[in-house]
Design a protein around this motif. Sequence first.
Motif, PDB file in Angstrom:
ATOM      1  N   GLY A  30       2.805   1.307  -2.152  1.00  0.00           N
ATOM      2  CA  GLY A  30       3.583   0.152  -2.582  1.00  0.00           C
ATOM      3  C   GLY A  30       2.587  -0.926  -2.945  1.00  0.00           C
ATOM      4  N   PHE A  31       2.983  -2.191  -2.839  1.00  0.00           N
ATOM      5  CA  PHE A  31       2.008  -3.259  -3.064  1.00  0.00           C
ATOM      6  C   PHE A  31       1.248  -3.517  -1.765  1.00  0.00           C
ATOM      7  N   PHE A  32      -0.024  -3.917  -1.895  1.00  0.00           N
ATOM      8  CA  PHE A  32      -0.843  -4.203  -0.725  1.00  0.00           C
ATOM      9  C   PHE A  32      -0.518  -5.620  -0.265  1.00  0.00           C
ATOM     10  N   LEU A  33      -0.059  -5.739   0.974  1.00  0.00           N
ATOM     11  CA  LEU A  33       0.520  -6.982   1.481  1.00  0.00           C
ATOM     12  C   LEU A  33      -0.332  -8.214   1.193  1.00  0.00           C
ATOM     13  N   SER A  34      -1.591  -8.223   1.633  1.00  0.00           N
ATOM     14  CA  SER A  34      -2.413  -9.431   1.477  1.00  0.00           C
ATOM     15  C   SER A  34      -2.766  -9.703   0.025  1.00  0.00           C
ATOM     16  N   GLU A  35      -2.808  -8.638  -0.804  1.00  0.00           N
ATOM     17  CA  GLU A  35      -3.146  -8.828  -2.215  1.00  0.00           C
ATOM     18  C   GLU A  35      -2.024  -9.519  -2.982  1.00  0.00           C
ATOM     19  N   LEU A  36      -0.812  -9.434  -2.460  1.00  0.00           N
ATOM     20  CA  LEU A  36       0.289 -10.207  -3.035  1.00  0.00           C
ATOM     21  C   LEU A  36       0.411 -11.557  -2.344  1.00  0.00           C
ATOM     22  N   SER A  37       0.407 -11.560  -1.008  1.00  0.00           N
ATOM     23  CA  SER A  37       0.760 -12.780  -0.279  1.00  0.00           C
ATOM     24  C   SER A  37      -0.277 -13.894  -0.397  1.00  0.00           C
ATOM     25  N   LYS A  38      -1.557 -13.564  -0.416  1.00  0.00           N
ATOM     26  CA  LYS A  38      -2.573 -14.630  -0.473  1.00  0.00           C
ATOM     27  C   LYS A  38      -2.545 -15.370  -1.820  1.00  0.00           C
ATOM     28  N   PRO A  64       2.038   0.991   3.539  1.00  0.00           N
ATOM     29  CA  PRO A  64       1.967   0.988   5.006  1.00  0.00           C
ATOM     30  C   PRO A  64       0.586   0.661   5.557  1.00  0.00           C
ATOM     31  N   LEU A  65      -0.464   1.085   4.859  1.00  0.00           N
ATOM     32  CA  LEU A  65      -1.816   0.779   5.327  1.00  0.00           C
ATOM     33  C   LEU A  65      -2.057  -0.722   5.354  1.00  0.00           C
ATOM     34  N   SER A  66      -1.447  -1.437   4.417  1.00  0.00           N
ATOM     35  CA  SER A  66      -1.676  -2.875   4.318  1.00  0.00           C
ATOM     36  C   SER A  66      -1.007  -3.659   5.436  1.00  0.00           C
ATOM     37  N   PRO A 119      -0.698  -7.560  -8.413  1.00  0.00           N
ATOM     38  CA  PRO A 119      -1.416  -7.171  -7.194  1.00  0.00           C
ATOM     39  C   PRO A 119      -1.676  -5.669  -7.151  1.00  0.00           C
ATOM     40  N   GLY A 120      -2.455  -5.258  -6.128  1.00  0.00           N
ATOM     41  CA  GLY A 120      -2.803  -3.847  -6.005  1.00  0.00           C
ATOM     42  C   GLY A 120      -1.966  -3.096  -4.998  1.00  0.00           C
ATOM     43  N   GLY A 121      -2.581  -2.107  -4.346  1.00  0.00           N
ATOM     44  CA  GLY A 121      -1.874  -1.021  -3.710  1.00  0.00           C
ATOM     45  C   GLY A 121      -1.945   0.118  -4.711  1.00  0.00           C
ATOM     46  N   HIS A 122      -1.758   1.357  -4.276  1.00  0.00           N
ATOM     47  CA  HIS A 122      -1.877   2.490  -5.195  1.00  0.00           C
ATOM     48  C   HIS A 122      -0.676   2.656  -6.129  1.00  0.00           C
ATOM     49  N   ALA A 123       0.394   1.895  -5.894  1.00  0.00           N
ATOM     50  CA  ALA A 123       1.618   2.069  -6.679  1.00  0.00           C
ATOM     51  C   ALA A 123       1.421   1.929  -8.196  1.00  0.00           C
TER      52      ALA A 123
END
Length: 256
Positions: A30-38, A64-66, A119-123
């Motif tokens: 999915g999206f990587f949490l901190s890469e979106l939120s920050k 989930p890893l994020s 943002p990133g994440g593998h999605a």
Amino acid sequence: MTRQILIILSDAHTFSVYKVDGTVKQAETGFFLSELSKPLTHLLDSGYSVTFASPNGKEPNIDPLSESTMLAFLGQWWVKNRENKLIQEMRLENNLANPRPFASISDEELASFDGIFIPGGHAPLSDLGNNPELGRILWHFHNAGKPTAVICHGPYAFMSTKHAPNTPRFAYKGYNITSWSDQEEKLVETLKGGTVPKVESTLALEGAVMVTGAAQKAGAVTVDREVVSGSNPMAAEGLGKRLVEMLQEGEQVKGA
């Protein structure tokens, strides 16, 4: 006057891992949490409104890893809680739970956005790189020179410009870009037991100048013309700050 930023997300909840025996395994992402939120925090604190968009408007997943307190947040549970709270607010008070489908955003409406962020994440590997509508959207920001921020696997979305309806070619040839590196991806491949499409070498084959090294892996961002890019979650804070600076610089030029 409302200042609007378009945030691009993937509909995918999995990405492909190609095993040695020829089979393909789907791994959750999915999206990587901190890469979106920050970066999102910097945008909101600076007075920008955001609109979320995805290929078909499905609710995005969090990688989930994020959300791992130890791996992604180095034990800083209070930071994780703060970022999760922001995402929940965006689901309830904005349109994160039901992003705008790309096709619903007309060329005329694109003119109302001041910048774009992916943002990133593998999605993004699953459904952003070959999406014609996203290609159309990115060409708008590219042609207008509007700030365009990408991080980690987000730059893979630039491949969509090759599939745009009227200008099917790679828009970012010759650009200095930093992404999740092939070297970093090899660590994921070891963990997943298979191969994964590479962002860095894929963009390099299209003519992007990939900027990588110790500084980039430690969070340095790369700026070239309208594009600001970063390699991994460590770049998220700096990317958000630089994006806001670029937006404000553009506003000053307009107001001059």
